[in-house]
Design an enzyme around this catalytic site. Structure first.
Site, PDB file in Angstrom:
ATOM      1  N   ILE A 194       0.823  -1.211   0.000  1.00  0.00           N
ATOM      2  CA  ILE A 194       0.000   0.000   0.000  1.00  0.00           C
ATOM      3  C   ILE A 194       0.857   1.261   0.000  1.00  0.00           C
ATOM      4  O   ILE A 194       0.392   2.340  -0.385  1.00  0.00           O
ATOM      5  CB  ILE A 194      -0.935  -0.007   1.233  1.00  0.00           C
ATOM      6  CG1 ILE A 194      -2.061   1.022   1.064  1.00  0.00           C
ATOM      7  CG2 ILE A 194      -0.149   0.205   2.520  1.00  0.00           C
ATOM      8  CD1 ILE A 194      -3.151   0.902   2.119  1.00  0.00           C
ATOM      9  N   LYS A 195       2.114   1.133   0.399  1.00  0.00           N
ATOM     10  CA  LYS A 195       2.986   2.305   0.522  1.00  0.00           C
ATOM     11  C   LYS A 195       3.293   2.964  -0.824  1.00  0.00           C
ATOM     12  O   LYS A 195       3.733   4.113  -0.866  1.00  0.00           O
ATOM     13  CB  LYS A 195       4.287   1.914   1.228  1.00  0.00           C
ATOM     14  CG  LYS A 195       4.117   1.419   2.653  1.00  0.00           C
ATOM     15  CD  LYS A 195       3.608   2.491   3.590  1.00  0.00           C
ATOM     16  CE  LYS A 195       3.657   2.044   5.042  1.00  0.00           C
ATOM     17  NZ  LYS A 195       3.230   3.091   5.973  1.00  0.00           N
ATOM     18  N   ASP A 196       3.063   2.230  -1.920  1.00  0.00           N
ATOM     19  CA  ASP A 196       3.280   2.849  -3.231  1.00  0.00           C
ATOM     20  C   ASP A 196       2.424   4.093  -3.405  1.00  0.00           C
ATOM     21  O   ASP A 196       2.838   5.068  -4.044  1.00  0.00           O
ATOM     22  CB  ASP A 196       2.914   1.857  -4.344  1.00  0.00           C
ATOM     23  CG  ASP A 196       3.894   0.704  -4.456  1.00  0.00           C
ATOM     24  OD1 ASP A 196       4.909   0.724  -3.747  1.00  0.00           O
ATOM     25  OD2 ASP A 196       3.635  -0.216  -5.259  1.00  0.00           O
TER      26      ASP A 196
END
Length: 452
Positions: free
Chosen positions: A43-45
């Site tokens: 999700i950090k993208d």
């Protein structure tokens, strides 16, 4: 033609997948927002790209510049992808508790990685927070990303993750569950959803060893709550500025073991190869099941992919060393027999003596011992094959008909691993205790142990 101009355009629009087996004890529908479908497998993208674009817009990040960040791994991967496409350099600091896989992937993406000690205060010059801040002051044309206090982090989830979940559930969502660290996902997503429906509950999952839960409940920064823990990517020993605690309705702490065990269950039972924090999120949700009702629609964020944890959560030895894996070992089998003495035979006894011992003790396998050394073995199956061809073999000496010695293993060997040794040709293994006494484990013992 339908295509993406670069890999960054594939970020977002991740699937919502219904869970069945691991949440069977809950009264309501539970869905996973599976974020490892992002190109960096987490999700950090989303927030990494948002922080880069915002830094470019504000003039903090200039052509040829260097991005510097302290990361548990996933944010670094998102930043590294953006750096490749946009032409920046990356230097990342991380902690020594992060998986080797994460560090190796960051290096594969062209980043320089500096590993710092975990068990130090955030203000300690050796902490990964302090080292990254210092480097940003020393390296020309560099930008300290600071995912913890960079509000573009939570804006990314307000603009993307929240609307996606709202649309995918047709607005039916009643609970959002997020294992939280920097606060960006839980705050940004939760804020958007609450604006759509103020009754939506936002539950944050914390780790034992983190101070976030107590801070949420009391407003107190209690450093006595802080101690080393194993779970990666969630919990904090300070409160990042990305948090808006008013968005969060409840915090729940999950143990390192429960998070790891649940991650393995999700993978094995749902077919979704998840990271550590997904296990913590589902374990925390189950701990809060008394607050759920049949009409609820719960969405749990699965932050990253299990490939990041192959050397840890998905490694049996790592799990056993920490007491996370409840497995039966050779020792359990031996203790279950009340430590009955091992039946042996000498090489100078006859085959008829071995047959008599097998009948008397109702056994199929006997080690051959000479001068306290195991030199061979006799098995019922092996004798049967020899007796068919040579009926007079009953008077032969054991040393002339014995088979190779049974393999020797440690008492701590999981019985599931014995299939490497016990097969069609070999029906048993031996294990020595601290006193030097040998114990035997056979196919029958394994079947009995696995069946209980």
């Amino acid at each position: 033609m339908k295509y993406c101009n670069n890999i960054l355009e594939t970020i977002g629009n991740t699937p919502l997948v219904k869970l069945h087996k691991v949440t069977a004890e809950l009264p309501c529908e539970v869905y996973a927002k599976v974020e490892f479908f992002n190109p960096g497998n987490s999700i950090k993208d989303r927030m990494a790209l948002k922080m880069v674009e915002e830094a470019e817009r504000l003039g903090y990040l200039k052509p040829g510049g260097t991005m510097i960040e302290g990361t548990s791994g996933n944010t670094g991967m998102g930043l590294a992808l953006a750096a490749i496409i946009k032409g920046y350099k990356c230097i990342f600091t991380t902690t020594d508790k992060q998986s080797k896989e994460k560090v190796d992937i960051l290096k594969a993406l062209g980043a320089e990685v500096i590993v710092c000690p975990t068990n130090v205060e955030p203000e300690d010059p050796k902490s990964y927070y302090s080292v990254s801040k210092r480097l940003a002051t020393e390296i020309p044309n560099s930008f300290y990303v600071n995912q913890y206090d960079n509000l573009a982090n939570r804006v990314a989830h307000y603009e993307q993750t929240g609307p996606e979940i709202w649309d995918q559930t047709d607005g039916r969502i009643t609970h959002l569950i997020v294992a939280t660290g920097t606060g960006g996902t839980v705050t940004g997503t939760g804020q958007y959803l609450k604006e759509k429906n103020p009754n939506i509950q936002v539950w944050a999952i914390d780790s034992y060893g983190s101070l976030l839960k107590k801070y949420h409940e009391t407003g107190e920064l209690d450093m006595s709550e802080v101690y080393p823990y194993i779970t990666e990517g969630i919990g904090e020993d300070f409160v990042p500025q990305n948090y808006d605690m008013s968005v969060i309705d409840k915090f729940e702490k999950v143990t390192d073991k429960d998070g790891a065990v649940m991650a393995r269950r999700i993978t094995k039972e749902e077919g979704i190869f998840v990271g550590y924090s997904a296990g913590s999120a589902v374990a925390g949700l189950i701990q809060l099941k008394k607050y759920l009702k049949p009409t609820d629609v719960v969405v749990v964020v699965f932050h990253d992919h299990g490939s990041r944890y192959v050397g840890k959560v998905y490694n049996d030895q790592w799990m056993m060393e920490r007491g996370f894996l409840d497995v039966k070992t050779v020792k359990d089998v031996v203790n279950g027999r009340r430590n009955l003495p091992l039946v042996t035979i000498s090489p100078d006894e006859k085959v008829s003596d071995a047959i008599a011992k097998m009948k008397k003790f109702d056994i199929e396998h006997i080690p051959v011992i000479h001068q306290q050394q195991i030199i061979g073995s006799i098995s019922e199956n092996g004798l049967f094959n020899k007796l068919i061809d040579h009926p007079d073999i009953k008077d032969a000496l054991i040393k002339n008909v014995m088979q190779p010695a049974f393999p020797t293993v440690s008492l701590e060997t999981p019985i599931e691993k014995l299939s490497v040794y016990i097969n069609k040709e070999n029906g048993a293994v031996l294990a020595a205790d601290d006193s030097g006494n040998y114990h035997i484990v056979t196919k029958y013992d394994i079947i009995q142990a696995l069946g209980n």
